[in-house]
Design a protein around this motif. Structure first.
Motif, PDB file in Angstrom:
ATOM      1  N   SER A 176     160.528 121.676   3.831  1.00 10.99           N
ATOM      2  CA  SER A 176     160.778 122.952   4.258  1.00 10.99           C
ATOM      3  C   SER A 176     161.740 123.307   5.491  1.00 10.99           C
ATOM      4  CB  SER A 176     159.388 123.710   4.527  1.00 10.99           C
ATOM      5  OG  SER A 176     159.583 125.155   4.899  1.00 10.99           O
ATOM      6  N   MET A 177     161.640 122.344   6.276  1.00 11.17           N
ATOM      7  CA  MET A 177     162.602 122.422   7.651  1.00 11.17           C
ATOM      8  C   MET A 177     163.908 122.201   7.184  1.00 11.17           C
ATOM      9  SD  MET A 177     160.138 120.293  10.452  1.00 11.17           S
ATOM     10  CE  MET A 177     161.463 120.265  11.476  1.00 11.17           C
ATOM     11  N   LEU A 178     164.251 121.237   6.037  1.00 10.59           N
ATOM     12  CA  LEU A 178     165.615 120.989   5.383  1.00 10.59           C
ATOM     13  C   LEU A 178     165.889 122.083   4.843  1.00 10.59           C
ATOM     14  CD1 LEU A 178     165.085 117.490   4.195  1.00 10.59           C
ATOM     15  CD2 LEU A 178     166.303 117.932   6.208  1.00 10.59           C
ATOM     16  N   GLU A 179     165.320 122.649   3.975  1.00 11.69           N
ATOM     17  CA  GLU A 179     165.679 123.775   3.004  1.00 11.69           C
ATOM     18  C   GLU A 179     166.043 125.123   4.002  1.00 11.69           C
ATOM     19  OE1 GLU A 179     163.126 123.191  -0.978  1.00 11.69           O
ATOM     20  OE2 GLU A 179     162.268 124.460   0.792  1.00 11.69           O
ATOM     21  N   ARG A 180     165.346 125.240   5.028  1.00 17.80           N
ATOM     22  CA  ARG A 180     165.561 126.320   6.005  1.00 17.80           C
ATOM     23  C   ARG A 180     166.777 126.250   6.841  1.00 17.80           C
ATOM     24  NH1 ARG A 180     160.353 125.914   7.359  1.00 17.80           N
ATOM     25  NH2 ARG A 180     161.048 125.628   9.453  1.00 17.80           N
ATOM     26  N   GLY A 181     167.296 124.773   6.951  1.00 17.08           N
ATOM     27  CA  GLY A 181     168.474 124.505   7.923  1.00 17.08           C
ATOM     28  C   GLY A 181     167.919 124.255   9.277  1.00 17.08           C
ATOM     29  N   ALA A 182     166.632 124.083   9.535  1.00 15.11           N
ATOM     30  CA  ALA A 182     165.963 123.806  10.884  1.00 15.11           C
ATOM     31  C   ALA A 182     166.194 122.648  11.393  1.00 15.11           C
ATOM     32  CB  ALA A 182     164.320 124.404  10.893  1.00 15.11           C
ATOM     33  N   THR A 183     166.397 121.672  10.365  1.00 13.58           N
ATOM     34  CA  THR A 183     166.506 120.417  10.902  1.00 13.58           C
ATOM     35  C   THR A 183     167.802 119.555   9.868  1.00 13.58           C
ATOM     36  OG1 THR A 183     165.643 118.468  11.498  1.00 13.58           O
ATOM     37  CG2 THR A 183     164.725 118.995   9.404  1.00 13.58           C
ATOM     38  N   SER A 184     168.488 118.816  10.417  1.00 16.11           N
ATOM     39  CA  SER A 184     169.442 117.679   9.656  1.00 16.11           C
ATOM     40  C   SER A 184     168.924 116.496   9.524  1.00 16.11           C
ATOM     41  CB  SER A 184     170.831 118.116  10.093  1.00 16.11           C
ATOM     42  OG  SER A 184     171.378 119.244   9.912  1.00 16.11           O
ATOM     43  N   PRO A 185     168.877 115.901   8.512  1.00 18.52           N
ATOM     44  CA  PRO A 185     168.212 114.538   8.468  1.00 18.52           C
ATOM     45  C   PRO A 185     169.176 113.450   8.791  1.00 18.52           C
ATOM     46  CG  PRO A 185     168.675 114.996   6.228  1.00 18.52           C
ATOM     47  CD  PRO A 185     168.957 116.193   7.158  1.00 18.52           C
TER      48      PRO A 185
END
Length: 85
Positions: A24-33
């Motif tokens: 969910s964080m990835l989808e929202r752009g809240a984090t980049s892996p």
């Protein structure tokens, strides 16, 4: 129980987070892996990291190409890098 509930948590910024929270964080752009996190995510999903990157590229590309075209291009580029002339 949803299948994602069975996946082990992923370490994000020093905290253990459930897989669905990380996705969910990835989808929202809240984090980049990082590559390490991408590898961990793909291990959990039983998917090669290049597959996930290719899918991401195909879904977000301005000039979409077929996956066959993408695989052919990547194959040619990899051969050029690993097979000396």
């Amino acid at each position: 129980t949803p299948q994602w509930m069975d996946f082990p948590p992923i370490e994000v910024s020093g905290e253990s987070r459930p897989l669905h929270t990380f996705v969910s964080m990835l989808e929202r752009g809240a984090t980049s892996p990082t590559l390490e996190k991408l590898d961990s995510l793909c291990t959990v999903l039983d998917t090669h990291p290049v597959t996930l990157l290719a899918l991401t590229y195909l879904l977000g590309s301005e000039a979409p190409e077929s996956f066959e075209q993408l695989l052919e291009k990547v194959g040619e580029e990899l051969r050029a890098l690993v097979e000396p002339d």
